[in-house]
Write a protein that holds these residues in place. Structure first.
Motif, PDB file in Angstrom:
ATOM      1  N   GLU A   1       8.425   0.697   3.964  1.00  0.00           N
ATOM      2  CA  GLU A   1       9.664   1.335   3.285  1.00  0.00           C
ATOM      3  C   GLU A   1       9.379   2.773   2.820  1.00  0.00           C
ATOM      4  N   ILE A   2      10.276   3.602   3.103  1.00  0.00           N
ATOM      5  CA  ILE A   2      10.329   4.821   2.883  1.00  0.00           C
ATOM      6  C   ILE A   2      10.539   5.171   1.276  1.00  0.00           C
TER       7      ILE A   2
ATOM      8  N   VAL B   1       0.999  -1.222   0.070  1.00  0.00           N
ATOM      9  CA  VAL B   1      -0.006  -0.070   0.188  1.00  0.00           C
ATOM     10  C   VAL B   1       1.043   1.135  -0.006  1.00  0.00           C
ATOM     11  N   LYS B   2       0.514   2.093  -0.929  1.00  0.00           N
ATOM     12  CA  LYS B   2       1.340   3.422  -0.974  1.00  0.00           C
ATOM     13  C   LYS B   2       0.644   4.489  -0.413  1.00  0.00           C
TER      14      LYS B   2
ATOM     15  N   ASN C   1      -4.496   2.078   6.426  1.00  0.00           N
ATOM     16  CA  ASN C   1      -5.048   1.361   5.188  1.00  0.00           C
ATOM     17  C   ASN C   1      -4.777  -0.228   5.150  1.00  0.00           C
ATOM     18  N   LEU C   2      -3.911  -0.834   5.987  1.00  0.00           N
ATOM     19  CA  LEU C   2      -3.599  -2.178   5.932  1.00  0.00           C
ATOM     20  C   LEU C   2      -4.440  -2.548   7.040  1.00  0.00           C
TER      21      LEU C   2
ATOM     22  N   LYS D   1       5.689   3.161   1.321  1.00  0.00           N
ATOM     23  CA  LYS D   1       4.750   1.862   0.811  1.00  0.00           C
ATOM     24  C   LYS D   1       5.016   1.119   2.236  1.00  0.00           C
ATOM     25  N   ALA D   2       3.962   0.076   2.400  1.00  0.00           N
ATOM     26  CA  ALA D   2       3.782  -0.702   3.411  1.00  0.00           C
ATOM     27  C   ALA D   2       3.124  -1.921   3.171  1.00  0.00           C
ATOM     28  N   ARG D   3       3.432  -2.918   3.774  1.00  0.00           N
ATOM     29  CA  ARG D   3       2.555  -4.340   3.590  1.00  0.00           C
ATOM     30  C   ARG D   3       2.476  -4.872   4.906  1.00  0.00           C
TER      31      ARG D   3
END
Lengths: 84, 365
Positions: free
Chosen positions: B32-33, B4-5, B21-22, B53-55
């Motif tokens: 991650e940046i 997800v960004k 969001n997650l 972004k992340a997951r």
């Protein structure tokens, strides 16, 4: 289901559980009432246990919150348990 | 789907958004940046944007890697990408892909990664994935992403017994296996791969519709179950986001401080995510509650700012959800008298409104 002590809560719970599991057909709820306190025992497919509980119980918490709101309509308080 | 960004004024805000969001806690996410705002070191008065972004963190393959990831999570995801976990495997993998599809990988990166243009360490990671993907879905790079994505989602649904599980278990492992791509060659991995491709390409017509349909069904069913009346409408005017609104003043579905609504939103997200994986953000509103509340919240933030300035002391707001905090941050971004930042950890993270007394104000950060 009309004889249920908490028809709204039960319907909501069923809908929510079916929405997050992979085997909706295996979802069943057992209701037992003790005055205004209604206990809802949810049984799901073994593989779906993690899905209804979620990471750190997030899903379960959310489900309980929403079911609790629905139970207000039934004039009862609910206790939702996910049983193996 | 996986990543997800988010974009925000600051990295912490962007991270908050991503986590929101997650729908997971920071400890369970991998972040991650992609892009830092300029002079991010000194608080919020910055130019440019923060992109992260992340997951959801892949299930650790070995305990060793868990530690690794933990280290990398907030401060330095790049560390990890740079050389941390699974470096060896990745390299060999990388080599593999390069030899087969160096050119198209390049292409792919340009196509799908416009946003991530500046991400130094991260692109290694992505390129790898893109390369990989491009072997089978070069089409995605050529703009037929929507089609590919559509096919992918259906494969996903049919093939994987359950998407949620798929992603959590297999999918994420495989992604953990981004470092460890051995599973990629198997038939089923194709689906996830193209789904991921969908994730990074701008066009998402098909998934949006699919998610919208599911979301609508979910909320209709819920409204019914509540024994309430109210049509569900979907607003897809925002890019990459869906706002579902249930008509009617159903206080029952909003709850105290919108807690029921937040729970519904979370369940809607999870449910949609498992049926039709996508990176689309999902918001749920009932009877215009959120719009009203955000307005009130912005007013409240403004008063807090006034108070902070009057007293010359920082004002701590009560703990809020990431989304609410963002409303506060946004409301006060243009107020030069104060700065805002979030402190504490979820779920008791809260906004501090700090008056900017003099130029030397931001030493603290």
């Amino acid at each position: 289901m009309s004889d249920s002590p908490a028809p709204t809560a039960e319907a909501v719970l069923l809908h929510l559980c079916k929405s997050v599991v992979s085997c909706p057909d295996d979802v069943s709820i057992e209701t037992s009432a003790d005055g205004d306190r209604v206990r809802l025992d949810v049984t799901v497919n073994n593989d779906d246990m993690g899905r209804v509980i979620g990471r750190r119980g997030r899903v379960a918490t959310a489900i309980r919150t929403v079911v609790g709101a629905a139970a207000a309509k039934d004039g009862v308080t609910t206790e939702v348990e996910f049983v193996e | 789907m996986e990543w997800v960004k988010t974009t925000a004024k600051t990295i912490p805000e962007a991270i908050d958004l991503a986590l929101d969001n997650l729908g997971v806690d920071e400890a369970e996410a991998e972040i991650e940046i992609i892009e830092e705002p300029k002079s991010a070191l000194f608080g919020l008065r910055t130019k440019g944007v923060a992109r992260v972004k992340a997951r959801v963190k892949p299930k650790p393959i070995r305990p060793k890697q868990t530690g690794d990831r933990k280290n990398g999570r907030r401060r330095g995801p790049n560390n990890r990408n740079g050389g941390g976990s699974g470096g060896g495997k990745r390299t060999s993998n990388n080599r593999n892909q390069r030899s087969t599809s160096g050119g198209s990988g390049q292409n792919d990166r340009n196509q799908g990664r416009k946003k991530g243009g500046r991400n130094g360490g991260e692109s290694g990671n992505d390129t790898r994935r893109e390369n990989n993907r491009s072997k089978k879905t070069t089409a995605a790079a050529a703009g037929t992403a929507a089609v590919a994505a559509g096919a992918a989602s259906s494969v996903d649904k049919g093939g994987a017994k359950n998407d949620g599980g798929g992603r959590r278990g297999r999918g994420r492992n495989r992604n953990g296996g981004d470092r460890n791509d051995t599973g990629r060659g198997n038939g089923k991995s194709k689906a996830t791969r193209s789904a991921a491709s969908n994730d990074t390409t701008p066009e998402k017509e098909t998934p949006v519709e699919e998610v919208a349909t599911h979301l609508k069904g979910f909320l209709r069913g819920l409204t019914d179950a509540f024994g309430l009346e109210g049509d569900v409408s979907i607003d897809d005017s925002e890019p990459n986001a869906l706002i579902a609104s249930v008509d009617g003043q159903h206080g029952l579905m909003v709850g105290p401080k919108g807690r029921t609504l937040d729970a519904i939103q979370e369940l809607a997200r999870i449910s949609s995510q498992r049926t039709a994986p996508s990176s689309i953000r999902i918001k749920v509103d009932v009877g215009g509650y959120r719009a009203k509340r955000n307005e009130a919240l912005a007013g409240f933030a403004q008063r807090a700012a006034d108070k902070a300035v009057d007293n010359g002391a920082e004002v701590a707001l009560e703990p809020m959800t990431p989304a609410d905090r963002k409303v506060v941050h946004d409301a006060l971004t243009d107020d030069n008298r104060v700065e805002t930042r979030s402190v504490g950890s979820e779920p008791r993270r809260k906004v501090l409104v700090v008056p900017v007394a003099t130029d030397a104000a931001d030493e603290a950060e």
